[in-house]
Design an enzyme around this catalytic site. Structure first.
Site, short mmCIF file in Angstrom:
data_model
loop_
_atom_site.label_atom_id
_atom_site.label_comp_id
_atom_site.label_asym_id
_atom_site.label_seq_id
_atom_site.Cartn_x
_atom_site.Cartn_y
_atom_site.Cartn_z
N VAL A 11 -9.97 3.73 -2.56
CA VAL A 11 -10.45 4.46 -1.37
C VAL A 11 -11.62 3.74 -0.72
O VAL A 11 -11.66 3.55 0.51
CB VAL A 11 -10.86 5.91 -1.75
CG1 VAL A 11 -11.45 6.64 -0.55
CG2 VAL A 11 -9.68 6.67 -2.32
N ASP A 30 -20.35 -1.86 -5.89
CA ASP A 30 -19.71 -1.44 -7.14
C ASP A 30 -20.56 -1.98 -8.29
O ASP A 30 -21.09 -3.08 -8.21
CB ASP A 30 -18.29 -2.01 -7.24
CG ASP A 30 -17.42 -1.20 -8.18
OD1 ASP A 30 -16.47 -0.54 -7.70
OD2 ASP A 30 -17.68 -1.23 -9.40
N GLU A 148 -10.25 12.02 2.01
CA GLU A 148 -9.32 11.04 2.59
C GLU A 148 -7.88 11.46 2.32
O GLU A 148 -7.59 12.13 1.34
CB GLU A 148 -9.61 9.64 2.04
CG GLU A 148 -9.51 9.50 0.53
CD GLU A 148 -8.13 9.17 0.05
OE1 GLU A 148 -7.31 8.76 0.87
OE2 GLU A 148 -7.88 9.37 -1.16
N PHE A 149 -7.00 11.06 3.24
CA PHE A 149 -5.59 11.43 3.12
C PHE A 149 -4.70 10.18 3.14
O PHE A 149 -3.59 10.21 3.67
CB PHE A 149 -5.20 12.41 4.23
CG PHE A 149 -6.01 13.68 4.21
CD1 PHE A 149 -5.70 14.69 3.31
CD2 PHE A 149 -7.09 13.86 5.06
CE1 PHE A 149 -6.46 15.86 3.25
CE2 PHE A 149 -7.86 15.02 5.02
CZ PHE A 149 -7.54 16.03 4.11
N ARG A 151 -2.25 7.32 1.86
CA ARG A 151 -1.22 7.13 0.82
C ARG A 151 -1.21 5.67 0.41
O ARG A 151 -1.25 4.79 1.27
CB ARG A 151 0.17 7.47 1.38
CG ARG A 151 0.44 8.94 1.53
CD ARG A 151 1.63 9.15 2.40
NE ARG A 151 1.43 8.57 3.73
CZ ARG A 151 2.37 8.44 4.66
NH1 ARG A 151 3.60 8.82 4.41
NH2 ARG A 151 2.10 7.91 5.83
N GLY A 257 4.07 11.18 -9.36
CA GLY A 257 3.10 10.52 -10.23
C GLY A 257 1.97 9.96 -9.39
O GLY A 257 1.71 10.43 -8.28
N CYS A 260 -3.24 10.56 -7.95
CA CYS A 260 -3.79 11.71 -7.21
C CYS A 260 -3.12 13.04 -7.54
O CYS A 260 -3.77 13.96 -8.05
CB CYS A 260 -3.68 11.45 -5.71
SG CYS A 260 -4.44 9.91 -5.23
C1 UGA Z 1 -1.09 11.18 -2.07
C2 UGA Z 1 -1.07 11.91 -0.72
O1 UGA Z 1 0.20 11.77 -0.11
C3 UGA Z 1 -2.16 11.35 0.20
O2 UGA Z 1 -2.19 12.11 1.41
C4 UGA Z 1 -3.52 11.46 -0.50
O3 UGA Z 1 -4.56 10.89 0.29
C5 UGA Z 1 -3.46 10.72 -1.81
O4 UGA Z 1 -2.40 11.28 -2.64
C6 UGA Z 1 -4.79 10.89 -2.51
O5 UGA Z 1 -5.13 12.02 -2.85
O6 UGA Z 1 -5.54 9.92 -2.58
P1 UGA Z 1 -0.15 8.85 -2.96
O7 UGA Z 1 -0.58 9.31 -4.32
O8 UGA Z 1 -0.47 7.47 -2.53
O9 UGA Z 1 -0.74 9.83 -1.83
O10 UGA Z 1 1.43 8.95 -2.96
P2 UGA Z 1 2.54 9.84 -2.23
O11 UGA Z 1 3.23 9.02 -1.24
O12 UGA Z 1 2.03 11.13 -1.80
O13 UGA Z 1 3.55 10.06 -3.47
C7 UGA Z 1 3.13 10.77 -4.63
C8 UGA Z 1 4.28 10.91 -5.60
O14 UGA Z 1 5.27 11.79 -5.09
C9 UGA Z 1 5.02 9.59 -5.90
O15 UGA Z 1 5.30 9.53 -7.27
C10 UGA Z 1 6.28 9.69 -5.07
O16 UGA Z 1 7.36 8.93 -5.57
C11 UGA Z 1 6.56 11.18 -5.15
N1 UGA Z 1 7.37 11.69 -4.03
C12 UGA Z 1 6.88 11.68 -2.77
C13 UGA Z 1 8.64 12.21 -4.28
O17 UGA Z 1 9.11 12.24 -5.44
N2 UGA Z 1 9.36 12.72 -3.23
C14 UGA Z 1 8.88 12.72 -1.96
O18 UGA Z 1 9.60 13.23 -1.05
C15 UGA Z 1 7.61 12.18 -1.72
#
Ligand code: UGA
Length: 429
Positions: A11, A30, A148-149, A151, A257, A260
């Site tokens: 982040v 850091d 933050e949001f 991905r 997974g 987050c």
């Molecule tokens: C997530 C959130 O989407 C972000 O908005 C947030 O900022 C971030 O956490 C955080 O808190 O820092 P991220 O962990 O990078 O982002 O990944 P995602 O794209 O959200 O995916 C999370 C998990 O859900 C992955 O394992 C992905 O494969 C799974 N997933 C996602 C599914 O199984 N199906 C879906 O339709 C979407």
């Protein structure tokens, strides 16, 4: 503006690099000397598409620099962003020690005009608590919450085209400062939500928990589709056409997974229990996702029978495509369970093998083709584009049996069938 980021992890680096790209003077800090030395030598310690380009540009323009402590700062920052980790404690609670220490250190090293912005994901109430503790120690600094949001894998796009910017503040001075920092997005008329510190903190947790709920829900619908003969991809598509539901995060898979969702949802559940306020939905989502890996292994066993001495190629180790991050990746748990069943495993991932090899002791291959050599089945666990376009003729020559468990539903089953493959997907027969 002159900004400091304390914590040069995912982040801190993405936000620091991008805010310097937008014209602010940024120092990423850091305590890990080797990390800072690598950054000073223009080496990024994380993999994020396109970040390198902006990183090099900002360094070249001298908007971005690195330090291990405040003594190295050549300016008085207007804002210090706290971007340190909030890992889970054994009981699921978020460990706030790093945030606390970083906040106190920031206050001790700056004048009260510097504003402290908490970007780390922290439970609701943390900012107010930090503010109180600062006052008790005689510091006059203001605390802001700015979750933050981003991905992983598309963080640059998420940063540059935010759906919303949420800012928790307690006074006008803080509001005005954040408007200057994010001026570009105000000009673009991106939605801003200025609210209380606690509402901003809860928005972050609630957003992640809600997205995780959608995923757990569609995974359970996929199980039902397998029993009843429905097709979950069609069901998800048709559901998503209703704007009240929306199509995002309805892709079935091996479970959510990453660093987050699993951590945040546990921290939220812990918080709820602390207030003696049961969150039944949340608890069920955690349970549902925990069971997902066993579900997946049970499906493989149902198709292949006894797994002892079966050779299985695992394609995909990272928790999703576009990242080398294997933290809480469903693939890791599934590999462990398959190993317990006696299967011989060989894995391949275009980015995640280095990180996975520190937690797994299985064979790793240099390509999907070599991973598949002499195998009885392939199991796809990450939706990397290169797995969508595999050469079935080569696979047919390499494999002992032509079986693929496509657990990201990315393959064209008909095309694979033409090459003689049996493809099992989630949520369809
Ligand atoms: C997530 C959130 O989407 C972000 O908005 C947030 O900022 C971030 O956490 C955080 O808190 O820092 P991220 O962990 O990078 O982002 O990944 P995602 O794209 O959200 O995916 C999370 C998990 O859900 C992955 O394992 C992905 O494969 C799974 N997933 C996602 C599914 O199984 N199906 C879906 O339709 C979407």
């Amino acid at each position: 503006m002159k900004l400091v980021f304390v914590g040069s992890g995912y982040v801190g680096l993405v936000s620091g690099v991008m805010l310097s790209y937008l014209g602010h003077e940024v120092v990423c800090m850091d305590s890990d000397e080797s990390r800072i030395n690598a950054l000073k030598n223009h080496k990024l310690p994380i993999y994020e598409p396109d970040l390198e380009k902006y990183f090099r540009e900002s360094i070249h323009e001298e908007y971005l620099s690195f330090a291990t402590n405040y003594k190295a700062l050549k300016f008085t920052p207007e804002a210090i962003f706290i971007t340190v980790g909030t890992p889970s404690l054994p009981n699921g609670e978020a460990n706030l020690q790093y945030v606390f220490d970083a906040t106190m250190e920031a206050a001790a090293n700056t004048s009260s005009n510097t504003i402290i912005v908490i970007k780390s994901t922290v439970p609701p109430g943390t900012g107010e608590n930090l503010q109180k503790q600062l006052r008790e120690k005689g510091y006059k600094h203001d605390i802001i919450s700015n979750p933050e949001f981003l991905r992983e894998g598309c963080a640059i796009k998420d940063f540059m085209q935010p759906d919303r910017i949420v800012v928790g503040v307690s006074n006008k001075k803080s509001t005005d400062l954040m408007k200057i920092i994010y001026e570009r997005f105000i000009q673009q008329e991106r939605p801003f939500v200025f609210t209380s510190i606690t509402s901003a903190e809860l928005t972050k947790y609630a957003s992640n928990a809600f997205l995780a709920t959608k995923i757990a829900f569609i995974n359970e619908m996929a199980n039902l589709c397998e029993k009843t003969g429905g097709d979950v991809d069609i069901v998800a598509k048709a559901m998503g056409l209703d704007p009240r539901i929306g199509s995002a995060f309805l892709q079935t898979g091996p479970g959510f997974g990453g660093s987050c969702f699993p951590k945040d949802i546990m921290a939220l559940e812990h918080l709820a229990s602390k207030y003696d306020m049961p969150c039944y939905v949340l608890s069920s989502v955690i349970k549902s996702n925990k069971n997902r890996s066993r579900d997946i292994v049970a499906k493989i066993k149902l198709a292949l029978g006894d797994l002892r001495d079966k050779m299985i190629a695992i394609l995909g180790l990272s928790f999703k495509a576009g990242t080398d991050d294997v933290r809480d990746s469903p693939a890791i748990e599934i590999i462990k369970l398959l190993g317990e069943e006696g299967a011989y495993l060989c894995a391949y991932d275009p980015a995640g093998m280095k990180n996975a090899s520190s937690i797994l002791t299985i064979n790793m291959a240099t390509s999907y083709k070599t991973a598949a050599r002499n195998s009885d089945a392939i199991v796809i666990l990450t939706e990397w584009p290169e797995f969508k376009n595999m050469d079935y003729n080569i696979l047919a020559q390499e494999m002992r049996e032509k079986v693929i468990f496509d657990y990201r539903n990315i393959l064209d089953r008909e095309e694979a069938a033409k090459a003689g493959f049996t493809v099992y997907q989630l949520g369809k027969r």
